[in-house]
Design a protein around this motif. Structure first.
Motif, PDB file in Angstrom:
ATOM      1  N   ALA A 154       0.825  -1.211   0.000  1.00 46.91           N
ATOM      2  CA  ALA A 154       0.000   0.000   0.000  1.00 46.91           C
ATOM      3  C   ALA A 154       0.855   1.254   0.000  1.00 46.91           C
ATOM      4  CB  ALA A 154      -0.938  -0.020   1.207  1.00 46.91           C
ATOM      5  N   ALA A 155       1.945   1.241   0.785  1.00 44.06           N
ATOM      6  CA  ALA A 155       2.842   2.398   0.845  1.00 44.06           C
ATOM      7  C   ALA A 155       3.501   2.652  -0.512  1.00 44.06           C
ATOM      8  CB  ALA A 155       3.901   2.176   1.922  1.00 44.06           C
ATOM      9  N   LEU A 156       3.951   1.586  -1.170  1.00 42.12           N
ATOM     10  CA  LEU A 156       4.588   1.729  -2.473  1.00 42.12           C
ATOM     11  C   LEU A 156       3.599   2.164  -3.545  1.00 42.12           C
ATOM     12  CD1 LEU A 156       6.869  -1.429  -2.298  1.00 42.12           C
ATOM     13  CD2 LEU A 156       7.659   0.943  -2.353  1.00 42.12           C
ATOM     14  N   GLU A 157       2.372   1.633  -3.470  1.00 40.95           N
ATOM     15  CA  GLU A 157       1.342   2.034  -4.427  1.00 40.95           C
ATOM     16  C   GLU A 157       1.005   3.509  -4.268  1.00 40.95           C
ATOM     17  OE1 GLU A 157      -3.174   0.766  -5.868  1.00 40.95           O
ATOM     18  OE2 GLU A 157      -2.464   0.203  -3.872  1.00 40.95           O
ATOM     19  N   LYS A 158       0.895   3.949  -3.023  1.00 40.01           N
ATOM     20  CA  LYS A 158       0.589   5.355  -2.756  1.00 40.01           C
ATOM     21  C   LYS A 158       1.697   6.253  -3.290  1.00 40.01           C
ATOM     22  CE  LYS A 158      -0.373   8.542   1.065  1.00 40.01           C
ATOM     23  NZ  LYS A 158      -0.487   8.678   2.538  1.00 40.01           N
ATOM     24  N   GLU A 159       2.949   5.835  -3.082  1.00 41.23           N
ATOM     25  CA  GLU A 159       4.080   6.620  -3.574  1.00 41.23           C
ATOM     26  C   GLU A 159       4.053   6.707  -5.093  1.00 41.23           C
ATOM     27  OE1 GLU A 159       8.463   6.906  -1.924  1.00 41.23           O
ATOM     28  OE2 GLU A 159       8.277   5.169  -3.232  1.00 41.23           O
TER      29      GLU A 159
END
Length: 329
Positions: A154-159
């Motif tokens: 989720a963190a990487l997708e958001k970035e």
């Protein structure tokens, strides 16, 4: 054990909605995994989109030499299964030698847990967690580990999404050119660079002569189409180092490094000459541009003054006639 892991998970997830930096969130997640599962080291490996190889992008406790040496393909063993079949794998010394060796980085290990990292139905890499002893990875532990892998995804997708939004903000919707703010930022940097490596720089503001009359005769959509097509024509007359942006409703703004005002005027003349030979839309619309040009003075640092001179030159051009270029030094 289950309650302890749930508490650790909730603490690790604090800030996921507000923190835009994926690295900080992932490092927090890796530290939590280390503390709760007593891991030796952990990392996230992601597929390099240029080479298709896997590289370690985030790590905790991994020896520096191992970080540099890690460069793996997606084969048919553990990594291949993570990408194409099983989202979760446990590898021990009792696993197949190929599986064990594929996950080995620098030294032997007792057990490794690995889960896929991905979003929108695609796998982009995996999270791996290494242990000095083998133990039962029960349902609660597995769910905790998968939840942490999901948080990293989720963190990487958001970035990725924030990067995309940032890139989209660089462009003007109507013309496809750089947005005015992005152009100004680039111009500021270019002026700053001239203080250390002096070079000439020309600035031009171009105004479409008949934008309003096209709207009155054919509608706003036709006027926008002519403006956008004119921008594409102008791009063919400038270099890759020149920067072209949107400016106002029917204007372009252009800076050209290592170019003086005289050379810039010649380029704009060539642009207008090419427009004389073109018609736009099914209505065969003709257009031209008036232009104000200036150049950076020696040791000049004032961006606003530079733009004001170009605007003054454009004002003088408009006062004369359509298709006019005026220079203000």
């Amino acid at each position: 054990m289950k309650e302890k892991l749930l508490i650790a998970l909730s603490q690790a997830l604090k800030g996921y909605l507000t923190e835009p930096n994926a690295t900080r969130l992932i490092q927090k997640t890796l530290r939590t995994l280390e503390q709760q599962l007593h891991a030796r080291y952990l990392y996230i490996a992601q597929q390099n989109r240029k080479t298709s190889y896997l590289d370690i992008t985030h790590a905790h406790g991994v020896p520096r030499t191992a970080l540099n040496d890690f460069h793996k393909k997606i084969g048919s063993n553990t990594i291949g299964r993570i990408f194409f079949k099983d989202s979760f794998n446990i590898i021990t010394k009792n696993s197949s030698p190929d599986d064990y060796e594929e996950m080995r980085i620098e030294t032997d290990y007792a057990m490794c847990a690995a889960a896929h990292i991905g979003w929108e139905g695609r796998t982009y890499g995996f999270l791996a967690c290494y242990f000095d002893r083998e133990f039962e990875f029960d349902l609660a532990t597995r769910n905790f580990f998968l939840a942490m892998a999901g948080a990293c995804s989720a963190a990487l997708e958001k970035e990725e999404l924030l990067k995309l939004i940032s890139e989209l903000r660089q462009f003007d919707i109507d013309t496809g050119l750089y947005s005015h703010q992005y152009f100004i930022n680039r111009l500021e940097r270019e002026i700053h660079d001239t203080q250390f490596e002096p070079h000439t720089l020309a600035l031009a503001i171009l105004d479409m002569d008949n934008f309003k009359s096209i709207i009155n005769l054919y509608g706003e959509e036709a006027a926008r189409e002519v403006l956008k097509s004119s921008a594409e024509t102008l791009k063919k007359h400038i270099r890759g180092c020149d920067v072209l942006g949107a400016h106002g409703i029917d204007e372009f703004i252009l800076f050209m490094p290592d170019t003086d005002a005289i050379k810039a005027a010649a380029i704009i003349n060539e642009f207008n000459a090419s427009l004389d030979k073109k018609t736009f839309t099914d209505n065969a619309i003709l257009t031209s541009f008036s232009c104000g040009i200036t150049q950076l003075r020696d040791n000049e640092e004032d961006l606003e003054e530079l733009i004001q001179r170009a605007q003054l030159a454009l004002y003088n051009a408009r006062k004369s006639a359509n298709h006019t270029i005026s220079v203000e030094l």
